[in-house]
Structure formats: C-alpha cells, structure tokens
Write a protein that holds these residues in place. Structure first.
Motif: not given
Length: 139
Positions: A75-81, A86-107
């Motif tokens: 999955r391609e995740l565009i968190v900002d322009p 790229y996420d190799s987990n293609t199952s249905v899930h969502h994400h938290f994106y920390d705008v300061i650290t750049g970390e993505l965490t699955d929801i």
C-alpha cells in the motif's frame, strides 16, 4: 499480514504469483519490504537494497514500488505531499502519523468507524478507504 520467513525464492514466487517477472532487483526490493515489515520510504528501501551490495538506482526502486502498488503487493501511504511510505501490510487497517517524528503506527480496522460516505460518481465503486490520523505530542 504475512508473517512468513521470506527468502529470495519465496519473494520470487510471490512476484510470479502476481504476474511480475522476478528480476534480481525486484526480488531484492521485495525482500527489503517483506522480511522486516514496516512503513518505509522509497529512499529507505533504496538504502536497504544497496546495503546488500546490490546496485539499484532510485528510478528502479520507484518504478518497482509503483508496480508493487499496482499489483496490490504493498500500500502506498501519502502522509503529506512530500512524504510517501510503503506498507507491506495490505490488510484493512489505518494509521496514526506523528507529524513531528514522522512515525507511522497501525490502527486496527476495528478501531475506526465511518458512518457514511458521499454518493459516488456514476459508474464508480469504492476501492478502499485510508484513514491517517495526524498527531503530535501535546504540551
């Protein structure tokens, strides 16, 4: 999510199963994505691939990632322009994106409820819904 141990041969088989010719560079890019699943940028994947003494160009990595997205392997995740992951987990899930650290965490998908969508244009179907919740530490 696929939790198997991945080898070059298992990645080659995965590629063949999606109708992708398993070139050496595609196998190495696939191995970088699947052997240690995480949210990676194209530059991080390029660095992982080239750390193994494989000479892959930036263009090869970007083109291969585009192909993998088209074939439903990642999955391609565009968190900002300016930030794409790229996420190799293609199952249905969502994400938290920390705008300061750049970390993505699955929801987990069960953690997000959508009450409705606008009417789709005639002839359209929903392919998927990606929710990215942008967060930062409060003070």
């Amino acid at each position: 999510m696929d939790l198997r141990i991945h080898t070059r041969e298992s990645v080659a088989q995965m590629l063949r199963g999606r109708g992708i010719n398993p070139t050496h560079q595609r196998i190495e890019i696939g191995l970088a994505l699947f052997e240690n699943p995480r949210h990676s940028s194209a530059d991080e994947i390029l660095a992982l691939v080239n750390a193994r003494h494989t000479e892959a160009s930036k263009a090869t990595v970007y083109n291969t990632l585009k192909l993998f997205v088209e074939k439903g392997m990642v999955r391609e995740l565009i968190v900002d322009p300016n930030k794409v992951f790229y996420d190799s987990n293609t199952s249905v899930h969502h994400h938290f994106y920390d705008v300061i650290t750049g970390e993505l965490t699955d929801i987990p998908a069960e953690g997000v409820h959508i009450d409705g969508l606008p009417s789709l244009p005639p002839g359209s179907i929903t392919e998927g819904i990606d929710v990215i919740v942008r967060i930062r530490q409060g003070h």
